[in-house]
Design an enzyme around this catalytic site. Structure first.
Site: not given
Ligand code: APR
Length: 321
Positions: A11, A13, A83, A176
């Site tokens: 949940g 970005q 990243r 990718h």
């Molecule tokens: N289970 C569920 N959610 C998780 C877990 C888990 N075990 N571990 C981390 N998260 C959640 C985090 O709490 C965070 O809210 O995954 C979310 C990732 O969100 P962001 O850090 O905002 O990353 P985002 O920009 O959404 O990108 C997510 O997609 O494009 C790819 O490289 C990017 O790997 C990254 C992913």
């Protein structure tokens, strides 16, 4: 017709934008899952409070409980860490593999019949791992990368030619990562080859080729370009839009031909790996891989990209995943 349900694992970005797009388009009910307490509940509350303004109906829920994803038609996974500047997608491998392992176990348990779209990076490895752990059939597990990479390529072409991006068809194949393969020969503006338009614009074949090379390079590095500007986090609007176009094709059985990180069984000369190729997406997930002829140069670039994917998957295996 029964209501459709999309669960979003992660949940952050991208997860937030995914939820908003699904809600605004009334594509399905949404379950937003995250391990961070209150985060998905807060985002969903905020989104629900926009429903009167944007005129959308639908059931939206935020949760930290995997049971709530049961009955999902589609699961979109963004769980993981994005990243940081200067970090390659591959550096994320171990951290995100551990996360993906737990996600795959829970999705298999609670949404065993769902179609799964993985977005988490490093994408090619994360899709492979999800499939391995879940045991889901390959046509129900695939990754989002090519729709975004192709859209980036199309955007740069539209800017360069000063024409509507809606008229650009551009296709990016392969992994990718930095080895992805934007297909120059197939890029067109409503059927007119982009190279022809560039040559007419510059009246100079060599200059046209240089401009195209620059766009191809920018496409390959486009994720990093955004990371560098954002300072924290990575691209989120465009990956979310890309995944929604895939989900929509599945839910509406549109049978769109989209570039998908798909499991190959001999297609494109690749056996047993997930690689970005065009595929027909319908209600069964991947309904067909669409093959196309590549010339020697394109095939060479594709082989190079497949090699990078294999190395990434081998790294992951060596690290115990
Ligand atoms: N289970 C569920 N959610 C998780 C877990 C888990 N075990 N571990 C981390 N998260 C959640 C985090 O709490 C965070 O809210 O995954 C979310 C990732 O969100 P962001 O850090 O905002 O990353 P985002 O920009 O959404 O990108 C997510 O997609 O494009 C790819 O490289 C990017 O790997 C990254 C992913």
């Amino acid at each position: 017709m029964s209501r459709k349900k999309i669960s979003l694992i992660g949940g952050g970005q991208i997860g937030g934008v995914l939820a908003q797009l699904i809600a605004q388009r009334e594509l399905a009910d949404v379950v937003l899952f995250d391990i961070v307490p209150d985060l998905p509940q807060g985002k969903i509350l905020d989104l629900a409070e926009a429903s009167r303004i944007d005129n959308f109906d639908g059931k939206l829920s935020g949760t930290n409980n995997y049971e709530d994803i049961s009955g999902s038609d589609i699961v979109i996974i963004t769980a993981g860490l994005p990243r940081k500047p200067g970090m390659s997608r591959d550096d994320l491998l171990v951290t995100n593999a551990n996360i993906m392992k737990s996600v795959a176990e829970n999705v298999s348990k609670y949404a065993p019949n769902s179609i799964v779209i993985v977005i988490s990076n490093p994408l090619d490895a994360m899709v492979t791992l999800f499939q391995k752990i879940s045991g889901f059939p390959n046509h129900r597990v695939f990754g989002q990368a090519g729709v975004l990479d192709s859209s980036r390529f199309a955007t740069f072409i539209a800017w360069e030619l000063g024409v509507s991006v809606k008229d650009i068809n551009a296709l990016v194949l392969g992994g990718h990562g930095d080895t992805m393969v934007p297909l120059i020969r197939y890029a067109n503006v409503n059927g007119i080859p982009v190279m022809e338009m560039l040559e007419r614009k510059y009246n100079d074949k060599q200059k046209a080729e240089e401009v195209m090379t620059a766009m191809v390079e920018r496409t390959k590095m486009a994720g990093g370009e955004v990371v560098k500007l954002l300072k924290t986090g990575s691209a989120f609007y465009s990956p979310a839009s890309a995944a929604i176009s895939m989900a929509e094709s599945i839910l509406k059985d549109e049978k769109r031909v989209l570039p998908v990180c798909a499991y190959l069984n001999g297609e494109f000369g690749v056996n047993g790996y997930y690689v970005g190729v065009p595929a027909i997406l319908g209600s069964n997930g991947i309904e067909k891989i669409v093959e196309l002829s590549l010339n020697e140069t394109e095939q060479g670039l594709m082989n190079n990209s497949v090699k990078a994917v294999k190395e990434l998957v081998e790294d992951m295996t060596r690290l115990g995943f």
